[in-house]
Design an enzyme around this catalytic site. Structure first.
Site, PDB file in Angstrom:
ATOM      1  CD  GLU A 259      -2.539   1.042   2.819  1.00  0.00           C
ATOM      2  OE1 GLU A 259      -2.150   0.229   3.688  1.00  0.00           O
ATOM      3  OE2 GLU A 259      -3.537   1.776   2.965  1.00  0.00           O
TER       4      GLU A 259
ATOM      5  CD  GLU B 121      12.629   7.437  32.983  1.00  0.00           C
ATOM      6  OE1 GLU B 121      13.093   6.910  34.008  1.00  0.00           O
ATOM      7  OE2 GLU B 121      13.337   7.991  32.118  1.00  0.00           O
TER       8      GLU B 121
ATOM      9  N   GLY C 226      23.035   4.003  34.316  1.00  0.00           N
ATOM     10  CA  GLY C 226      21.766   3.335  34.601  1.00  0.00           C
ATOM     11  C   GLY C 226      21.340   2.433  33.450  1.00  0.00           C
TER      12      GLY C 226
ATOM     13  CB  CYS D  15      -4.600  -1.857   4.324  1.00  0.00           C
ATOM     14  SG  CYS D  15      -3.720  -2.058   5.899  1.00  0.00           S
TER      15      CYS D  15
ATOM     16  CE1 TYR E  10      -9.626   1.297  12.450  1.00  0.00           C
ATOM     17  CE2 TYR E  10      -7.716   0.767  13.800  1.00  0.00           C
ATOM     18  CZ  TYR E  10      -8.522   0.507  12.705  1.00  0.00           C
ATOM     19  OH  TYR E  10      -8.206  -0.530  11.865  1.00  0.00           O
TER      20      TYR E  10
ATOM     21  CE  LYS F 280      -7.066   1.364   3.484  1.00  0.00           C
ATOM     22  NZ  LYS F 280      -5.888   1.900   4.221  1.00  0.00           N
TER      23      LYS F 280
ATOM     24  CB  THR G 278      18.145   7.309  27.432  1.00  0.00           C
ATOM     25  OG1 THR G 278      18.317   8.147  28.569  1.00  0.00           O
ATOM     26  CG2 THR G 278      19.260   7.547  26.436  1.00  0.00           C
TER      27      THR G 278
ATOM     28  CG  ASP H 205      15.843   3.730  31.571  1.00  0.00           C
ATOM     29  OD1 ASP H 205      15.331   2.612  31.387  1.00  0.00           O
ATOM     30  OD2 ASP H 205      15.442   4.520  32.451  1.00  0.00           O
ATOM     31  CB  SER H 206      21.741   5.792  29.250  1.00  0.00           C
ATOM     32  OG  SER H 206      22.389   5.445  30.452  1.00  0.00           O
TER      33      SER H 206
END
Lengths: 567, 567
Positions: free
Chosen positions: A44, A422, A320, A153, A123, A117, A417, A322-323
């Site tokens: 598509e 969080e 940490g 699709c 949505y 289409k 990051t 995340d990074s």
């Protein structure tokens, strides 16, 4: 019965790169033709890329899309591929200039048919009512005496849509062009749907999907061919370019040239070639859950970097998890020599954090430099006299400004990051750690960051390679280190609890009462929901570097900025 | 003929503040009743505020909206207002839980009828296909023997929609509930439309619109009542709360209780009261163009501040025209004592800039402090060794961090002072001067900043007050002062030229060729278009403090982040 050799080109377009996308199409048709394919189906909107958003509304863009398809048709013929029937998704107009999401059938240097289409999704991540005008006609193309129906699709997802007409029109094959973004576990849903629709249509069904990252979305490929009983004949690889080719034994159509739905069958006089031997039917192995999510993250990051014209990335390395995880992802996406980390210790940074950051850099082989932030922080404090939370946020903003300065000087894309947990509750500093052009793990809850970090290390162990992520980064208690002895649990519940509550509230739209009924403490749930709503409004007031909406991995939360509603 | 006293409540809701909005409704009905009104019509979605975005999709929000309306009905009765017929916009479901944009008719403590909007706008700032399920039934309510038809906003704009049915149904009055955002010159378009539809419907038409700022939108009120010939009987004031009351002589409906469209007429047995004298028909004077735009800016800013729970604002004062104009706006919006400016001179700041900033502060009476940025800039340069553009951007980011620090410490909302011209072409530093929770003039081209500054000073002169904006801020040549002798014209054409090109490209979707044909140099236009597209992508990569889309004043540009398309 007659044999048709069908190819599905699972390729990776870039939005707006009409010439480049057409070149990808020409290339994949060339490959398919070299393996004897009679018909090649492409995804598509592959000519324009997807989603094009308001570009669809530009008359000049619509004209260029149409011109690109007609040029592709002549280029195919010039390249000796005029005898291949190519079905390609693109942007066209309905005659009065209203944009439509279309498929063109190309043969012998010309567009011989087009389909618009019918069903426009509107949505979640889709806004197609804004951009497209729906079509309402059926298209069946007769190739080698076989009737091939075309759909796009969402047409497949709607009960009673064009697929129901395929049965009435007695087509032997239904080809469906898709731009279907990855979601967790969607491959199972998709296969079930494709099989069910094949049975309903009483036709072989070929589903081709694009692949690659485009902004907030990742397309996972996973193209599928099933027989009229719904059994899988072939399946494309996930998250990479693939060319799926099969020989299909399909019923001949007879001589009727008018469909039950009233349209004329489009007859394509393709010459039948002697078929070279085809290796084998191709059903690629599925990735397991961890590998699938990790692949989505790598592809989304890599394509964001390269499609934006960057060659390298830069971010703060705190020691940490995340990074550290973002570092591993980045090295897998673009190679460690293109990954730059900055260790930016403050007075509150622990020795082990700094050591973990350097350990990570060594394990991954990425570039690292150290920039202590005390001189800048002290200069601000002397001028402004900030205290408490303002002083905590200042440290994060000094780091953000330092990273952006180096990015400006050296040309790296800055990555933020932060993880989804969080960011959802606002445990983040706007213009501080939220700084960045792309936030690769913004849709990944903290508990999944840990889980995937362990999984990535395990993959390295199994392959006899160095584990990229220091074990102490995985095992240490999470801390922002913005004041002495600070721990995430000073402000938040354990992430195991937090992520369950967030999953119910953000992904599943559960209400406060629903979540309490699932066994969580009412006061805690109230607090988390209030934090989440507040963070949403704060993000709207001071948008961070990237969107936080969980498009690939969860629900988009589009809320008004100044709403007073909270639950 | 029979006389109906009709009131339109032009009020200012807050999205999500269901209880507060219902209280506004109760208050305005009380006022209208004290003046003898039989029927009070309130705006579209007044119970929930507008636009509610994805809140519409939350089942708990839908339930609360319905509950708020039924509670309003009983509260009205308890307050002795049960005999007033109240038409109020709210969120409801279609029975299967799909959200609908509805109007409820309240009488005698109950909801006696409801209408769901037929036509859902899905262009520009509207996304109603995402949020609402369309209705398809007509509603006519008979009050004092007069038939009153109901429609909602877009229903009025669509040819052949519910308005065409009003003529078939022979209603004497059509009331239309609106949430219609301000655009330049829209009041003229709106009046022409309302008059034309009244003639088509052969009915008196009463158009009520909400007022006030909601995030990116400003609603201008401008409620209108016209007779069946399209002549104006009454018109509400622009940009402020208003209650428009008129006596209408309307045809009696007879005894037929079934409409031509098949629905039953809803009979409301309201008692006719002796009518107190009504002062006079009310046609408020229109604002001129400058006053209208200035009012929109003040209302948008004031409501953003107050609806977000802030009491004060803070921003950098450079001595330039943009921050000076934002200062004047802010003082008009929330009073000078709540406005805080920071002068943040660097080595490249001129003496006159600093003097102009302090002159402005004195003229306006706002709070100002001086924070020279050299200590912070020097600390970064010593650590990072930035040069060229990276050094220029660093200065802007140091100012951004300083302003955010003071905001954190003292609780002010930070304003970004960039104008639409410079933001359109990317002449702005991300995380620098773009920092802020709201950018009040982001939709105002630079040439309009000058024009409105002169207009605002003239208003002060005419009123015998101090001109708020220093003349030298208006007359000096624009400069960012980030390097010695820097002028905007080093990088950009004169703003008179730039703004004409941007207007064609951004507002009117003109192509490169169109703009060249209008008499502009091709090389210059190419450059400006490339800058504009690049800025759009950069903004997506590193979103600034606020959205730049010109919703109130121009077209929304929603483009993909990584598009390669440029024109």
């Amino acid at each position: 019965m007659s044999t048709l050799r069908l190819a599905l080109g699972q390729i990776n377009p870039t939005v707006g790169d009409l010439v480049g996308n057409a070149a990808l199409c020409l290339n994949v048709v060339t490959q398919a033709h070299s393996q004897g394919a009679h018909v090649v189906v492409l995804p598509e909107m592959i000519i324009t890329g997807y989603p094009v958003e308001d570009l669809a509304l530009r008359a000049s863009f619509q004209r260029s899309s149409v011109l690109t398809v007609t040029t592709l048709a002549t280029d195919l013929k010039s390249a000796g591929l005029g005898n291949v029937v190519v079905v390609v998704g693109y942007l066209d107009g309905d005659g009065s200039g209203k944009p439509q999401n279309c498929a063109a059938v190309i043969f012998d240097g010309r567009v011989v048919a087009r389909y618009a289409k019918h069903h426009l999704p509107n949505y979640g991540v889709f806004d197609e009512y804004r951009y497209f005008h729906p079509g309402n006609e059926s298209l069946v193309v007769r190739v080698h005496g076989i009737d091939i129906a075309v759909a796009i699709c969402e047409d497949l997802w709607q009960d009673g849509g064009p697929v129901a007409r395929v049965r009435d029109n007695k087509a032997g094959l239904l080809v469906v062009l898709n731009g279907s973004p990855y979601e967790r576990d969607k491959d199972d849903v998709r296969l079930e749907l494709v099989s069910r629709r094949a049975r309903e249509a009483n036709a072989t069904l070929a589903y081709v999907n694009m692949v690659g990252g485009q902004d907030e979305l990742v397309f996972d490929g996973d193209s599928i061919i099933v027989n009229p009983a719904g059994d899988v004949l072939a399946r494309g690889e996930q998250f990479v370019d693939d060319l799926v080719i099969v020989d299909l034994d399909l019923p001949e159509a007879g001589n009727n040239t008018t469909l039950a739905t009233g349209e004329a069958v489009v007859i394509v006089n393709a010459q039948s070639q002697p078929l070279p031997t085809l290796e084998s039917r191709d059903v690629k192995v599925r990735l397991n859950d961890e590998a699938e999510v990790y692949a989505a993250l790598v592809v989304g990051l890599r394509d964001y970097i390269t499609k934006n014209g960057f060659k390298s990335v830069l971010f703060g390395l705190s020691g940490g998890i995340d990074s550290a995880f973002v570092a591993a992802l980045s090295c897998d996406a673009i190679g460690a020599k293109n990954v730059y980390g900055m260790s930016m210790p403050s007075a509150y940074s622990s020795e082990h954090s700094i050591a973990d950051a350097f350990d990570l850099a060594q394990r991954c082989g990425l570039n690292i430099r150290s920039v202590p932030i005390a001189p800048m922080v002290d200069a601000y404090l002397a001028s402004l006299g900030l205290t408490g939370l303002a002083e905590e946020n200042l440290q994060a903003r000094v780091r953000g400004t330092a990273v952006m300065g180096v990015s400006n000087q050296e040309g790296h894309l800055v990555l933020a990051t932060g993880n989804k947990s969080e960011l959802s509750v606002g445990y983040s500093t706007i213009y501080g750690d939220a700084v960045g052009g792309f936030a690769p793990i913004k849709d990944l809850p903290k508990t999944d960051v840990w889980k995937l970090s362990r999984w990535r290390n395990e993959q390295a162990r199994l392959a006899g390679q160095t584990e990229p992520i220091p074990v102490s980064s995985i095992n240490k208690e999470p801390s922002a280190e913005l004041r002495p002895g600070q721990m995430d649990t000073d402000s938040l519940p354990d992430y195991e609890v937090l992520d369950q509550i967030l999953n119910m509230y953000v992904e599943r739209d559960s209400s406060l009462d629903d979540i309490v009924a699932a066994g969580f403490d009412r006061a805690l749930v109230s607090k988390i929901l209030a934090l989440t709503d507040h963070a949403e409004y704060k993000r709207r007031q001071y948008p961070p570097g990237t969107k936080v909406s969980g498009k690939a991995f969860g629900r988009d939360r589009r809320l008004p900025m100044t709403t007073k509603w909270s639950e």
